[in-house]
Motif scaffolding. Structure first.
Motif, PDB file in Angstrom:
ATOM      1  N   ASP A  26       0.831  -1.198   0.000  1.00 23.35           N
ATOM      2  CA  ASP A  26       0.000   0.000   0.000  1.00 23.35           C
ATOM      3  C   ASP A  26       0.870   1.254   0.000  1.00 23.35           C
ATOM      4  OD1 ASP A  26      -2.363   1.654   0.265  1.00 23.35           O
ATOM      5  OD2 ASP A  26      -1.837   1.851   2.389  1.00 23.35           O
ATOM      6  N   LEU A  27       1.873   1.284   0.864  1.00 20.70           N
ATOM      7  CA  LEU A  27       2.773   2.438   0.940  1.00 20.70           C
ATOM      8  C   LEU A  27       4.053   2.240   0.138  1.00 20.70           C
ATOM      9  CD1 LEU A  27       2.499   3.455   4.709  1.00 20.70           C
ATOM     10  CD2 LEU A  27       1.423   4.541   2.734  1.00 20.70           C
ATOM     11  N   ASP A  28       4.187   1.087  -0.517  1.00 25.57           N
ATOM     12  CA  ASP A  28       5.383   0.764  -1.305  1.00 25.57           C
ATOM     13  C   ASP A  28       6.640   0.876  -0.440  1.00 25.57           C
ATOM     14  OD1 ASP A  28       6.810  -0.015  -3.598  1.00 25.57           O
ATOM     15  OD2 ASP A  28       7.238   2.069  -4.142  1.00 25.57           O
ATOM     16  N   THR A  29       6.602   0.182   0.689  1.00 25.70           N
ATOM     17  CA  THR A  29       7.750   0.190   1.595  1.00 25.70           C
ATOM     18  C   THR A  29       7.995  -1.212   2.149  1.00 25.70           C
ATOM     19  OG1 THR A  29       6.418   0.673   3.570  1.00 25.70           O
ATOM     20  CG2 THR A  29       7.302   2.561   2.362  1.00 25.70           C
ATOM     21  N   LEU A  30       9.200  -1.401   2.652  1.00 24.02           N
ATOM     22  CA  LEU A  30       9.534  -2.484   3.558  1.00 24.02           C
ATOM     23  C   LEU A  30       9.716  -1.840   4.929  1.00 24.02           C
ATOM     24  CD1 LEU A  30      12.328  -4.061   1.371  1.00 24.02           C
ATOM     25  CD2 LEU A  30      10.263  -5.298   2.010  1.00 24.02           C
TER      26      LEU A  30
END
Length: 245
Positions: free
Chosen positions: A217-221
């Motif tokens: 959703d936030l394009d993060t790890l």
């Protein structure tokens, strides 16, 4: 009430709906990009305290984050992080806690004083409320774990949480870096790839989960990050309190 200044910046608490919307707009830009179609907001916004860092001259919002206060670990299930990590081990923590979330700096601003003032503001609030643990999710941009192999290898070697607090897997998509990585980290590359917020946590004695959550959703790890306030080295605590005033 918080009102701190360092150089050209000041930190204050959001006091209005306009303040909150400004923070949400900055979060949208930082986490979702300039072309995002929806504002970054959720139900936690209504129960959190929001800290704004502004350029004094222009009034521009350059950094923001939000804080959720918990009386003890018994309330850990109310946290944002509990959506992604199994945190039952932390339920035994018996002191006041604060979750710091949605920390972001405007992508066009790169002055290190911004991060210094953010930590000064956090220190002032932690000291005021007698907080004993600070925690949250520290994010790496993008979801390709191989881009951060050295950083994750360094976390595995030096910064995994104590067993008594270790978060367990809950999210459906994770990268179990502590179990999967076998390489030794290149320290220079690891530090270059480490997010500034996480780097500061670690310098103060912070620790992380043994796996990263893949947040599409936030394009993060992101890794769960904890810091017991009493573990902060005295010299660094003095520096932070000097900023906190």
């Amino acid at each position: 009430m918080l009102d701190l200044a360092k150089g050209r910046y000041r930190a204050r608490i959001a006091v209005s709906g306009d303040d909150l919307e400004a923070a949400q707009r900055l979060r949208t830009l930082a986490f979702r990009g300039p072309d995002a179609e929806r504002l970054d907001r959720d139900d936690f916004d209504e129960t959190c305290t929001h800290v704004l860092i502004e350029d004094i001259g222009s009034g521009a919002l350059v950094c923001c984050f939000r804080l959720l206060r918990l009386g003890s670990g018994a309330e850990i299930g109310r946290s944002y992080s509990a959506q992604f990590y199994e945190l039952s081990a932390l339920a035994a923590f018996d002191g006041p806690m604060v979750e710091m979330g949605r920390f972001c700096i405007h992508p066009d601003w790169h002055d290190p004083d911004i991060l210094r003032l953010a930590w000064g503001a956090m220190t002032a609030l932690v000291d005021r409320d007698g907080v004993e643990m600070l925690f949250g999710c520290s994010s790496f941009h993008g979801t390709e774990a191989r881009d951060y192999s050295d950083a994750f290898a360094l976390l595995r070697d030096r910064h995994i949480a104590p067993k008594r607090w270790l978060p367990r897997v809950k999210a459906p998509a994770v990268f179990r870096y502590a179990a999967r990585l076998r390489r030794k980290p290149d320290l220079k590359r690891a530090q270059a790839k480490m997010p500034p917020l996480l780097r500061t946590y670690l310098m103060m004695g912070g620790w992380v989960s043994d796996h990263a959550v893949i947040d599409r959703d936030l394009d993060t790890l992101h890794v769960f990050t904890g810091l017991e306030i009493r573990a902060v080295p005295p010299g660094r605590a003095r520096l932070l309190r000097a900023v906190a005033g």
